[in-house]
Design a protein around this motif. Structure first.
Motif, PDB file in Angstrom:
ATOM      1  N   LEU A 184       4.083   3.814  26.672  1.00  0.00           N
ATOM      2  CA  LEU A 184       5.071   2.898  27.235  1.00  0.00           C
ATOM      3  C   LEU A 184       6.140   2.529  26.217  1.00  0.00           C
ATOM      4  N   MET A 185       5.718   2.187  25.016  1.00  0.00           N
ATOM      5  CA  MET A 185       6.682   1.731  24.016  1.00  0.00           C
ATOM      6  C   MET A 185       7.547   2.871  23.481  1.00  0.00           C
ATOM      7  N   ILE A 193      11.308   9.706  29.311  1.00  0.00           N
ATOM      8  CA  ILE A 193      10.029   9.800  30.020  1.00  0.00           C
ATOM      9  C   ILE A 193       9.053  10.419  29.024  1.00  0.00           C
ATOM     10  N   THR A 194       7.917   9.802  28.830  1.00  0.00           N
ATOM     11  CA  THR A 194       6.946  10.267  27.848  1.00  0.00           C
ATOM     12  C   THR A 194       5.727  10.853  28.538  1.00  0.00           C
ATOM     13  N   VAL A 195       5.333  12.031  28.081  1.00  0.00           N
ATOM     14  CA  VAL A 195       4.069  12.652  28.487  1.00  0.00           C
ATOM     15  C   VAL A 195       3.221  12.711  27.221  1.00  0.00           C
ATOM     16  N   LEU A 196       2.338  11.737  27.063  1.00  0.00           N
ATOM     17  CA  LEU A 196       1.489  11.659  25.878  1.00  0.00           C
ATOM     18  C   LEU A 196       0.213  12.450  26.151  1.00  0.00           C
ATOM     19  N   LYS A 197       0.126  13.628  25.522  1.00  0.00           N
ATOM     20  CA  LYS A 197      -0.950  14.561  25.813  1.00  0.00           C
ATOM     21  C   LYS A 197      -2.228  14.184  25.072  1.00  0.00           C
ATOM     22  N   ILE A 203       1.662   9.336  31.416  1.00  0.00           N
ATOM     23  CA  ILE A 203       3.036   9.638  31.813  1.00  0.00           C
ATOM     24  C   ILE A 203       3.726   8.328  32.162  1.00  0.00           C
ATOM     25  N   THR A 204       4.894   8.101  31.566  1.00  0.00           N
ATOM     26  CA  THR A 204       5.575   6.837  31.823  1.00  0.00           C
ATOM     27  C   THR A 204       7.073   6.985  31.619  1.00  0.00           C
ATOM     28  N   GLY A 206       8.611   4.144  30.880  1.00  0.00           N
ATOM     29  CA  GLY A 206       8.811   2.866  30.202  1.00  0.00           C
ATOM     30  C   GLY A 206       8.559   1.680  31.102  1.00  0.00           C
ATOM     31  N   ASP A 207       8.325   1.947  32.371  1.00  0.00           N
ATOM     32  CA  ASP A 207       8.028   0.894  33.350  1.00  0.00           C
ATOM     33  C   ASP A 207       6.660   1.156  33.958  1.00  0.00           C
ATOM     34  N   GLY A 208       6.593   2.079  34.906  1.00  0.00           N
ATOM     35  CA  GLY A 208       5.300   2.457  35.467  1.00  0.00           C
ATOM     36  C   GLY A 208       4.546   3.397  34.542  1.00  0.00           C
ATOM     37  N   LEU A 209       3.229   3.437  34.699  1.00  0.00           N
ATOM     38  CA  LEU A 209       2.369   4.281  33.860  1.00  0.00           C
ATOM     39  C   LEU A 209       1.365   4.988  34.753  1.00  0.00           C
ATOM     40  N   TYR A 210       1.174   6.295  34.522  1.00  0.00           N
ATOM     41  CA  TYR A 210       0.207   7.085  35.277  1.00  0.00           C
ATOM     42  C   TYR A 210      -0.694   7.819  34.295  1.00  0.00           C
ATOM     43  N   CYS A 211      -1.980   7.850  34.601  1.00  0.00           N
ATOM     44  CA  CYS A 211      -2.949   8.568  33.785  1.00  0.00           C
ATOM     45  C   CYS A 211      -3.413   9.813  34.534  1.00  0.00           C
ATOM     46  N   MET A 212      -3.174  10.984  33.957  1.00  0.00           N
ATOM     47  CA  MET A 212      -3.673  12.237  34.499  1.00  0.00           C
ATOM     48  C   MET A 212      -4.988  12.548  33.783  1.00  0.00           C
ATOM     49  N   ASP A 213      -6.097  12.408  34.502  1.00  0.00           N
ATOM     50  CA  ASP A 213      -7.424  12.506  33.875  1.00  0.00           C
ATOM     51  C   ASP A 213      -8.215  13.723  34.331  1.00  0.00           C
ATOM     52  N   LYS A 214      -7.526  14.752  34.826  1.00  0.00           N
ATOM     53  CA  LYS A 214      -8.215  15.949  35.319  1.00  0.00           C
ATOM     54  C   LYS A 214      -8.328  17.033  34.240  1.00  0.00           C
TER      55      LYS A 214
END
Length: 304
Positions: A184-185, A193-197, A203-204, A206-214
């Motif tokens: 987020l930060m 848009i950040t995709v932190l692998k 994935i964010t 900077g506002d909403g945040l989604y976790c891809m856990d597959k």
């Protein structure tokens, strides 16, 4: 944290229109690879084709142009020396386009810095920054370019792994202990848009945040990040929104890893297999979407 159902993610698949051509399906330009890491150019560019880009153009170090042309003849491959930032296409609804930069750059090559700077300054389209190019973004001039792109309404996507994210965070003194907060930060600081692998990918915007856990440990291999960059870049080039491209792209990447591991085991999967199993991931998500549509139709009929 945002929640996306499998049905919603599957609905994002950008199937081409009946009257589509290679340009309406989207042009992806990748500025990738080097004589040291030619494989990164090969993996990211082929992955983009498998993920649906209608036209994949690659700029790479002059010495490996012929190598990449032989790797996959349908790629349009040009030498770095022919790159002209003033000729960059502008993305439009009818002819969408996007750019990927940084996969497989040699850190010692000054051209990497020059071409990344030129792209960020002139591209009027989404730009995905990966690999060695991520190291450049913490510099003052590059931070300023990201800020300018944000205010101009052009999406910049960064795809760091943990070490790259920590380096980007250092210049802003961002705490790195919690990956959710870190993602987020980073987006807030850089206007991206950040995709932190990682084992879980965040994935964010900077506002909403989604976790891809597959994800699967089968993906913990060199080159799989280049494949992911090519997939997300292809979705961006097809006109999908930046966050949606990242959500769908990481999910396709994860399912490709799952299906590859079923045949090769989590030990033996290589990045090449992730590309090979992308069609299986597409078919799986297509089936999810079709089942959801059939269920909705049955429910609708039941109300009549």
């Amino acid at each position: 944290m945002k929640k996306y159902t499998d049905e919603y993610i599957a609905s994002l698949l950008p199937f081409p229109a009946e009257d589509a051509n290679k340009y309406t399906r989207g042009k992806l330009t990748l500025i990738v690879g080097s004589s040291t890491y030619p494989g990164a150019a090969a993996l990211s560019s082929l992955a983009s084709q498998r993920a649906g880009a209608g036209y994949t153009e690659v700029f790479t170090e002059d010495s490996i142009v012929s190598q990449l042309q032989m790797y996959h003849p349908s790629l349009v491959v040009r030498p770095w020396t022919s790159f002209n930032e003033h000729d960059l296409k502008v993305s439009s609804d009818h002819h969408p386009c996007a750019f990927v930069v940084g996969c497989g750059f040699d850190p010692g090559n000054p051209y990497a810095s020059n071409i990344t700077r030129a792209l960020l300054r002139h591209a009027q389209a989404p730009v995905l920054v990966d690999g060695t190019a991520l190291r450049l973004l913490s510099g003052r001039r590059f931070r300023s370019l990201c800020e300018d792109r944000y205010h101009a309404g052009y999406s910049t996507i960064i795809t760091p792994h943990g070490g790259e994210a920590n380096a980007l965070a250092r210049v802003f003194n961002i705490p790195t202990g919690d990956p959710e907060d870190l993602a987020l930060m980073l987006s807030q600081a850089y206007g991206t848009i950040t995709v932190l692998k990682g084992p879980k990918t965040y994935i964010t915007d900077g506002d909403g945040l989604y976790c891809m856990d597959k994800g699967t440990p089968a993906l913990a291999k060199a080159g799989t990040g280049d494949v992911l960059a090519g997939i997300i870049g292809a979705l961006l080039a097809q006109g999908l929104g930046p966050v949606e491209s990242c959500v769908l792209g990481t999910t396709m990447h994860a399912y490709s890893g799952i299906f590859a591991a079923q045949d090769y085991s989590t030990i033996s999967v290589c990045a090449e297999e992730i590309i090979r199993y992308l069609p299986d991931a597409v078919f799986h998500l297509k089936e999810v979407a079709e089942r959801a549509a059939a269920r909705d139709a049955a429910a609708s009929n039941g109300k009549r």
